[in-house]
Design a protein around this motif. Structure first.
Motif, PDB file in Angstrom:
ATOM      1  N   VAL A   1      20.870  23.230  59.904  1.00 26.39           N
ATOM      2  CA  VAL A   1      21.958  23.901  59.183  1.00 26.39           C
ATOM      3  C   VAL A   1      21.589  24.205  57.736  1.00 26.39           C
ATOM      4  O   VAL A   1      21.998  25.224  57.186  1.00 26.39           O
ATOM      5  CB  VAL A   1      23.288  23.106  59.246  1.00 26.39           C
ATOM      6  N   SER A   2      20.777  23.350  57.128  1.00 28.51           N
ATOM      7  CA  SER A   2      20.420  23.601  55.730  1.00 28.51           C
ATOM      8  C   SER A   2      19.647  24.901  55.581  1.00 28.51           C
ATOM      9  O   SER A   2      19.791  25.599  54.577  1.00 28.51           O
ATOM     10  CB  SER A   2      19.608  22.439  55.164  1.00 28.51           C
ATOM     11  N   MET A   3      18.845  25.254  56.573  1.00 27.82           N
ATOM     12  CA  MET A   3      18.060  26.489  56.481  1.00 27.82           C
ATOM     13  C   MET A   3      18.938  27.731  56.466  1.00 27.82           C
ATOM     14  O   MET A   3      18.563  28.761  55.900  1.00 27.82           O
ATOM     15  CB  MET A   3      17.050  26.568  57.629  1.00 27.82           C
TER      16      MET A   3
ATOM     17  N   ILE B   1      22.469  27.530  55.499  1.00 27.28           N
ATOM     18  CA  ILE B   1      23.515  27.412  54.480  1.00 27.28           C
ATOM     19  C   ILE B   1      22.958  27.429  53.058  1.00 27.28           C
ATOM     20  O   ILE B   1      23.497  28.096  52.171  1.00 27.28           O
ATOM     21  CB  ILE B   1      24.339  26.121  54.710  1.00 27.28           C
ATOM     22  N   PHE B   2      21.876  26.683  52.841  1.00 20.77           N
ATOM     23  CA  PHE B   2      21.380  26.506  51.469  1.00 20.77           C
ATOM     24  C   PHE B   2      21.123  27.810  50.712  1.00 20.77           C
ATOM     25  O   PHE B   2      21.533  27.924  49.541  1.00 20.77           O
ATOM     26  CB  PHE B   2      20.124  25.633  51.453  1.00 20.77           C
TER      27      PHE B   2
ATOM     28  N   LEU C   1      24.014  24.331  41.017  1.00 21.79           N
ATOM     29  CA  LEU C   1      24.257  25.511  41.845  1.00 21.79           C
ATOM     30  C   LEU C   1      25.609  26.125  41.505  1.00 21.79           C
ATOM     31  O   LEU C   1      25.743  27.350  41.393  1.00 21.79           O
ATOM     32  CB  LEU C   1      24.211  25.141  43.335  1.00 21.79           C
TER      33      LEU C   1
ATOM     34  N   VAL D   1      11.839  28.498  50.145  1.00 20.28           N
ATOM     35  CA  VAL D   1      13.268  28.164  50.245  1.00 20.28           C
ATOM     36  C   VAL D   1      13.489  27.089  51.295  1.00 20.28           C
ATOM     37  O   VAL D   1      14.288  26.164  51.097  1.00 20.28           O
ATOM     38  CB  VAL D   1      14.092  29.433  50.579  1.00 20.28           C
ATOM     39  N   THR D   2      12.763  27.198  52.397  1.00 20.93           N
ATOM     40  CA  THR D   2      12.893  26.201  53.462  1.00 20.93           C
ATOM     41  C   THR D   2      12.499  24.811  52.966  1.00 20.93           C
ATOM     42  O   THR D   2      13.221  23.830  53.191  1.00 20.93           O
ATOM     43  CB  THR D   2      12.004  26.592  54.650  1.00 20.93           C
TER      44      THR D   2
ATOM     45  N   SER E   1      15.063  23.478  50.379  1.00 17.66           N
ATOM     46  CA  SER E   1      16.394  23.254  50.955  1.00 17.66           C
ATOM     47  C   SER E   1      16.458  21.926  51.705  1.00 17.66           C
ATOM     48  O   SER E   1      17.489  21.266  51.709  1.00 17.66           O
ATOM     49  CB  SER E   1      16.784  24.404  51.884  1.00 17.66           C
ATOM     50  N   MET E   2      15.349  21.526  52.317  1.00 15.68           N
ATOM     51  CA  MET E   2      15.354  20.270  53.074  1.00 15.68           C
ATOM     52  C   MET E   2      15.561  19.060  52.172  1.00 15.68           C
ATOM     53  O   MET E   2      16.091  18.040  52.610  1.00 15.68           O
ATOM     54  CB  MET E   2      14.054  20.121  53.868  1.00 15.68           C
TER      55      MET E   2
ATOM     56  N   PHE F   1      19.580  20.308  49.913  1.00 19.18           N
ATOM     57  CA  PHE F   1      20.846  20.502  50.634  1.00 19.18           C
ATOM     58  C   PHE F   1      21.581  19.205  50.983  1.00 19.18           C
ATOM     59  O   PHE F   1      22.807  19.131  50.788  1.00 19.18           O
ATOM     60  CB  PHE F   1      20.624  21.337  51.896  1.00 19.18           C
TER      61      PHE F   1
ATOM     62  N   ARG G   1      14.047  10.661  54.982  1.00 19.44           N
ATOM     63  CA  ARG G   1      13.865  12.110  55.003  1.00 19.44           C
ATOM     64  C   ARG G   1      12.556  12.548  54.348  1.00 19.44           C
ATOM     65  O   ARG G   1      12.022  13.605  54.669  1.00 19.44           O
ATOM     66  CB  ARG G   1      15.046  12.799  54.309  1.00 19.44           C
TER      67      ARG G   1
END
Lengths: 211, 211
Positions: free
Chosen positions: A161-163, A165-166, B109, B158-159, B162-163, B166, B194
């Motif tokens: 989901v983060s990919m 939404i973020f 943000l 971005v990926t 974001s991990m 987010f 994580r």
DNA sequence: AATATCTTTGATCGATTAGTTAAACTATAA
DNA sequence: TTATAGTTTAACTAATCGATCAAAGATATT
């Protein structure tokens, strides 16, 4: 010329639409009842006639926006299709929704974080336990095949989901970046391309996990 | 008993610390000068003596918090190590910083999205062009090996971020989820795990991309 | 038409908030 | 001690904002 009277339903809808826009743009604290009234094209006192207070108006709007965010996603994850197809469909559907409502992620995350009392509605709309059970039941084999341990499933879900939404939450930062980097593509074009990139990325990662 | 006079520097630091906390917790719109004064243990008029207005106090705080978010990350991406090591180090360092400052992502943000005028400081702190050039120069071969086209590099970047970011922005939602799912682990434990999950996930995806 | 109910408005109230002011206090130096 | 500059405070101001109210307007009912 006959003057058509706007019924109360129309008025309530006008208020609701205006309030949704203003709250989504500015958040609860910075939103002004006067501005909502102006955008709805009505008197400020009428806001309090239909919704007793700013808090009540906000809560009504919040519940609807929360559903707009999560209902479709929930239905996708409930579907009886393969895990890979589910991932592809999720990005397709959710990114489409967010392109139409780009302020939704930041608005929801922010209000939830500032007002813990909103928790009830969230639990009812975003039914995690149900989602997790469905995933366990329908995709246990695939997930094990991918080398995802049971305890790691939340990590995977958050990643997926983060990919989607973020980037919307960081939309303005991204726009600045793209502008400075001379990237002529629009943010929406980036998000369209992201549907395929994210699907491929997640599936590739799952196929190559250390067991 | 000798009363030790607090110097202006001490007072300014007290104000700055209190303002950082309040702004980070509540955001600019919901933050109150009176509350900042109370937490700093001083009179409200003294805030205006050291920082002329709420806006100026906010901007001073914002620049420092922005640096706290991005300085370390920038330095990691500038380092002369392999791409895989860089990814691992990034998650290690950034997640550590965010565990100590969990409200930072949502605060930044949100304020950036609500106040476009903050853009200047961002460009100077988060030097995208420099970062991209470094990545191109140092890791061109690896990135091509992974099947990432030049135009897809922003998608990858971005990926990756974001991990890490987010989950902090969605921290309260995640806490509710974990609570409802009967997950006894704390959010911080989740974020510690994580570090490894995200590193492995990204590296696995890169190694398995369709060329 | 007359009455009652629902809708809408302009004006205003009370509370909150950022910002100001004048005076008191403190430290330093002559 | 006295003069000066810097620091801190209590009290106040002006503006904004959510909310209320009384009255006007519209609609439905009889």
């Amino acid at each position: 010329m006959v003057k058509v009277k706007t019924t109360d339903l129309q008025t309530q809808e006008k208020i609701f639409k205006a309030a949704s826009e203003i709250f989504e743009e500015k958040g609860f604290a910075a939103a002004r009842m006067q501005e909502i009234a102006d955008r709805a094209g009505i008197n400020k006192a009428l806001l309090h006639y239909y919704f007793r207070s700013k808090e009540l108006l906000f809560e009504a709007v919040f519940q609807v926006l929360l559903k707009k965010m999560f209902e479709k996603i929930l239905s996708v994850f409930m579907m009886d299709i393969s895990f890979e197809k589910k991932i592809k469909l999720y990005y397709e559907e959710h990114i489409n929704i967010l392109i139409r409502n780009p302020n939704l992620p930041l608005f929801l995350l922010n209000e939830i974080s500032h007002n813990p009392g909103l928790g009830k509605g969230i639990r009812e709309t975003l039914r995690y336990a149900e989602m997790r059970d469905v995933i366990y039941r329908k995709h246990a084999k695939e997930i094990r095949k991918y080398g995802i341990r049971k305890g790691e499933l939340p990590q995977l879900m958050v990643t997926i989901v983060s990919m989607a939404i973020f980037p919307f939450a960081a939309r303005n930062v991204m726009k600045m970046m793209m502008e400075q980097l001379g990237d002529t593509k629009s943010f929406n074009t980036f998000m369209q391309a992201r549907k395929e990139f994210a699907s491929d990325f997640v599936i590739a990662a799952l196929k190559n996990r250390k067991k």
